[in-house]
Design a protein around this motif. Structure first.
Motif, PDB file in Angstrom:
ATOM      1  N   GLN A  87      -9.690 -10.229   6.166  1.00 24.21           N
ATOM      2  CA  GLN A  87      -8.752  -9.878   7.223  1.00 24.21           C
ATOM      3  C   GLN A  87      -9.479  -9.994   8.546  1.00 24.21           C
ATOM      4  O   GLN A  87     -10.699  -9.806   8.607  1.00 24.21           O
ATOM      5  CB  GLN A  87      -8.234  -8.448   7.056  1.00 24.21           C
ATOM      6  CG  GLN A  87      -7.503  -8.164   5.763  1.00 24.21           C
ATOM      7  CD  GLN A  87      -7.157  -6.700   5.634  1.00 24.21           C
ATOM      8  OE1 GLN A  87      -6.646  -6.087   6.567  1.00 24.21           O
ATOM      9  NE2 GLN A  87      -7.454  -6.123   4.477  1.00 24.21           N
ATOM     10  N   GLN A 134      -4.349   0.903  16.283  1.00 27.13           N
ATOM     11  CA  GLN A 134      -4.332  -0.252  15.382  1.00 27.13           C
ATOM     12  C   GLN A 134      -5.634  -0.379  14.599  1.00 27.13           C
ATOM     13  O   GLN A 134      -5.638  -0.745  13.420  1.00 27.13           O
ATOM     14  CB  GLN A 134      -4.079  -1.536  16.171  1.00 27.13           C
ATOM     15  CG  GLN A 134      -2.613  -1.775  16.510  1.00 27.13           C
ATOM     16  CD  GLN A 134      -1.784  -2.000  15.255  1.00 27.13           C
ATOM     17  OE1 GLN A 134      -1.086  -1.095  14.783  1.00 27.13           O
ATOM     18  NE2 GLN A 134      -1.855  -3.201  14.706  1.00 27.13           N
ATOM     19  N   LYS A 185      -5.565   1.950  11.718  1.00 24.37           N
ATOM     20  CA  LYS A 185      -4.658   1.469  10.670  1.00 24.37           C
ATOM     21  C   LYS A 185      -5.332   0.389   9.822  1.00 24.37           C
ATOM     22  O   LYS A 185      -5.255   0.420   8.586  1.00 24.37           O
ATOM     23  CB  LYS A 185      -3.370   0.923  11.290  1.00 24.37           C
ATOM     24  CG  LYS A 185      -2.333   0.459  10.248  1.00 24.37           C
ATOM     25  CD  LYS A 185      -1.072  -0.053  10.897  1.00 24.37           C
ATOM     26  CE  LYS A 185      -0.024  -0.368   9.844  1.00 24.37           C
ATOM     27  NZ  LYS A 185      -0.482  -1.283   8.777  1.00 24.37           N
ATOM     28  N   TYR A 186      -5.987  -0.562  10.469  1.00 25.72           N
ATOM     29  CA  TYR A 186      -6.691  -1.615   9.724  1.00 25.72           C
ATOM     30  C   TYR A 186      -7.757  -1.016   8.818  1.00 25.72           C
ATOM     31  O   TYR A 186      -7.902  -1.406   7.654  1.00 25.72           O
ATOM     32  CB  TYR A 186      -7.327  -2.614  10.693  1.00 25.72           C
ATOM     33  CG  TYR A 186      -6.454  -3.794  11.045  1.00 25.72           C
ATOM     34  CD1 TYR A 186      -6.440  -4.946  10.256  1.00 25.72           C
ATOM     35  CD2 TYR A 186      -5.636  -3.764  12.166  1.00 25.72           C
ATOM     36  CE1 TYR A 186      -5.639  -6.030  10.570  1.00 25.72           C
ATOM     37  CE2 TYR A 186      -4.828  -4.843  12.503  1.00 25.72           C
ATOM     38  CZ  TYR A 186      -4.833  -5.974  11.701  1.00 25.72           C
ATOM     39  OH  TYR A 186      -4.028  -7.046  12.026  1.00 25.72           O
ATOM     40  N   ILE A 230      -8.070   2.142   7.621  1.00 24.17           N
ATOM     41  CA  ILE A 230      -7.519   2.969   6.537  1.00 24.17           C
ATOM     42  C   ILE A 230      -6.902   2.099   5.450  1.00 24.17           C
ATOM     43  O   ILE A 230      -7.115   2.333   4.243  1.00 24.17           O
ATOM     44  CB  ILE A 230      -6.490   3.971   7.089  1.00 24.17           C
ATOM     45  CG1 ILE A 230      -7.200   5.017   7.959  1.00 24.17           C
ATOM     46  CG2 ILE A 230      -5.732   4.658   5.955  1.00 24.17           C
ATOM     47  CD1 ILE A 230      -6.260   5.913   8.737  1.00 24.17           C
ATOM     48  N   ASP A 231      -6.149   1.087   5.839  1.00 27.06           N
ATOM     49  CA  ASP A 231      -5.545   0.185   4.851  1.00 27.06           C
ATOM     50  C   ASP A 231      -6.620  -0.517   4.030  1.00 27.06           C
ATOM     51  O   ASP A 231      -6.489  -0.675   2.810  1.00 27.06           O
ATOM     52  CB  ASP A 231      -4.653  -0.849   5.545  1.00 27.06           C
ATOM     53  CG  ASP A 231      -3.364  -0.245   6.105  1.00 27.06           C
ATOM     54  OD1 ASP A 231      -3.057   0.915   5.769  1.00 27.06           O
ATOM     55  OD2 ASP A 231      -2.690  -0.930   6.906  1.00 27.06           O
ATOM     56  N   PHE A 232      -7.695  -0.966   4.691  1.00 32.72           N
ATOM     57  CA  PHE A 232      -8.792  -1.646   4.008  1.00 32.72           C
ATOM     58  C   PHE A 232      -9.476  -0.696   3.024  1.00 32.72           C
ATOM     59  O   PHE A 232      -9.755  -1.060   1.871  1.00 32.72           O
ATOM     60  CB  PHE A 232      -9.804  -2.155   5.043  1.00 32.72           C
ATOM     61  CG  PHE A 232     -10.890  -3.021   4.480  1.00 32.72           C
ATOM     62  CD1 PHE A 232     -10.706  -4.380   4.304  1.00 32.72           C
ATOM     63  CD2 PHE A 232     -12.125  -2.473   4.130  1.00 32.72           C
ATOM     64  CE1 PHE A 232     -11.714  -5.188   3.796  1.00 32.72           C
ATOM     65  CE2 PHE A 232     -13.140  -3.261   3.619  1.00 32.72           C
ATOM     66  CZ  PHE A 232     -12.934  -4.625   3.448  1.00 32.72           C
ATOM     67  N   ARG A 234      -8.247   1.995   1.561  1.00 30.91           N
ATOM     68  CA  ARG A 234      -7.374   2.328   0.439  1.00 30.91           C
ATOM     69  C   ARG A 234      -7.223   1.168  -0.536  1.00 30.91           C
ATOM     70  O   ARG A 234      -7.091   1.387  -1.743  1.00 30.91           O
ATOM     71  CB  ARG A 234      -6.002   2.769   0.962  1.00 30.91           C
ATOM     72  CG  ARG A 234      -6.027   4.152   1.608  1.00 30.91           C
ATOM     73  CD  ARG A 234      -4.705   4.536   2.225  1.00 30.91           C
ATOM     74  NE  ARG A 234      -4.763   5.917   2.708  1.00 30.91           N
ATOM     75  CZ  ARG A 234      -3.868   6.450   3.551  1.00 30.91           C
ATOM     76  NH1 ARG A 234      -2.854   5.704   3.991  1.00 30.91           N
ATOM     77  NH2 ARG A 234      -3.989   7.707   3.937  1.00 30.91           N
ATOM     78  N   LYS A 235      -7.294  -0.032  -0.029  1.00 31.32           N
ATOM     79  CA  LYS A 235      -7.116  -1.191  -0.902  1.00 31.32           C
ATOM     80  C   LYS A 235      -8.381  -1.515  -1.688  1.00 31.32           C
ATOM     81  O   LYS A 235      -8.310  -1.859  -2.871  1.00 31.32           O
ATOM     82  CB  LYS A 235      -6.701  -2.402  -0.076  1.00 31.32           C
ATOM     83  CG  LYS A 235      -6.392  -3.641  -0.927  1.00 31.32           C
ATOM     84  CD  LYS A 235      -5.823  -4.760  -0.066  1.00 31.32           C
ATOM     85  CE  LYS A 235      -5.475  -5.975  -0.943  1.00 31.32           C
ATOM     86  NZ  LYS A 235      -4.908  -7.084  -0.124  1.00 31.32           N
ATOM     87  N   GLU A 281      -8.284   4.032  -3.604  1.00 28.04           N
ATOM     88  CA  GLU A 281      -6.853   4.141  -3.253  1.00 28.04           C
ATOM     89  C   GLU A 281      -6.442   5.583  -2.998  1.00 28.04           C
ATOM     90  O   GLU A 281      -5.373   5.842  -2.433  1.00 28.04           O
ATOM     91  CB  GLU A 281      -5.994   3.552  -4.378  1.00 28.04           C
ATOM     92  CG  GLU A 281      -6.120   4.246  -5.715  1.00 28.04           C
ATOM     93  CD  GLU A 281      -5.300   3.579  -6.802  1.00 28.04           C
ATOM     94  OE1 GLU A 281      -5.095   4.214  -7.849  1.00 28.04           O
ATOM     95  OE2 GLU A 281      -4.884   2.426  -6.601  1.00 28.04           O
TER      96      GLU A 281
END
Length: 312
Positions: A276, A295, A298-299, A301-303, A305-306, A310
């Protein structure tokens, strides 16, 4: 005879400029007191002085443990360990060139810690409390980070690990993308890293003296090999990422005048693993998190969790 002396004079000039370039770029120097607002003047962090002081206060209100490790070349390296109460993983953070862990990561530490992540904040070699005479632009520093991973697993257990770096620290962790790492190393976040020592030194040289480095870079590399045990041509994030098996999040400010944003774009294009890229409009060097905190969070945290856990 005149031609011979002329050639000798040119060679001496090349070697002299080469040594000056190497010594200026790599030799350890006294570090500014970054918590002093005057030290931040005329830097990218000047308008964020209050944020940095707030981060320092946060750091001093949490349990911080001094830890030490010996590098492959027998340097004593220092880090701060900040444990989480119910750890979901660990973030190993590598700061940038002539910078500090507080300056580069102070503002994001609370986010990581609130997500129940342990923090291992390393002092790169030749910085702060870590030993070392020369900075090696991520080459030997990447081997140090490998050592910190091993140290972490032996001392604190095999929690999932995220490698994170900013500027030279970003290059440091990206140079590990093609190396054999323990299975609990799950991903990399790299903010405003340069592609290679050669390219960033050549860029800064040209910005400074307004002509290309040419043979002077070759001479500087000669001194780097002989005196510091590394080469400017030794590592390149694009080559590492072509063989990467780790997911990578690359971040860069489009207004970065020190490390061009195109270096991160080239790294992204070269990467063959899950990847990403988050470009922060008009942000200068090393301040993307402060320029667009919402932003950026968000990037991250999403990274996390993925790829890390998780349950975060």
């Amino acid at each position: 005879m005149w031609l011979l002396w002329s050639a000798f004079a040119v060679l001496v000039l090349i070697l002299a400029v080469g040594f000056y370039t190497f010594d200026t770029a790599c030799r350890r120097k006294a570090e500014p007191e970054w918590l002093n607002e005057q030290a931040l003047q005329n830097t990218a962090y000047e308008k964020y002085a209050k944020h940095i002081q707030t981060a320092d206060h946060w750091l001093h209100t949490h349990p911080v443990v001094d830890v030490w490790m010996e590098s492959q070349d027998s340097l004593k390296l220092h880090a701060h360990w900040i444990p989480a109460d119910d750890p979901k993983g660990t973030v190993i953070l590598a700061h940038g060139y002539r910078s500090t862990k507080l300056l580069d990561f102070g503002m994001i530490l609370e986010l990581y810690h609130n997500l129940n992540l342990n923090l291992l904040l390393i002092d790169q070699r030749s910085h702060a409390r870590s030993e070392g005479k020369y900075i090696t632009f991520g080459v030997l520093e990447s081997r140090d980070v490998q050592g910190w991973v091993k140290f972490h697993n032996e001392k604190f257990g095999c929690h999932p690990i995220l490698l994170s770096g900013l500027s030279m620290g970003a290059s440091t962790v990206l140079y590990l993308a093609d190396r054999e790492l323990p299975g609990n190393v799950k991903g990399i976040i790299a903010d405003c890293g340069f592609t290679s020592p050669k390219e960033i030194i050549a860029k800064v040289f040209k910005d400074t003296v307004h002509f290309g480095a040419g043979p002077f870079l070759w001479a500087a590399d000669l001194f780097a090999r002989v005196l510091a045990g590394f080469s400017f041509y030794e590592r390149d994030s694009r080559k590492s990422l072509k063989k990467s098996r780790l997911p990578v999040l690359l971040v860069h400010g489009t207004g970065d005048k020190f490390v061009p944003c195109k270096m991160t774009e080239q790294a992204y294009d070269a990467c063959t693993s899950d990847k990403q890229m988050f470009l922060v409009g008009d942000a200068g060097h090393g301040v993307s998190y402060l320029a667009n905190t919402t932003q950026y969070r968000k990037y991250v945290i999403d990274f996390l969790r993925k790829y890390i856990n998780e349950g975060i």
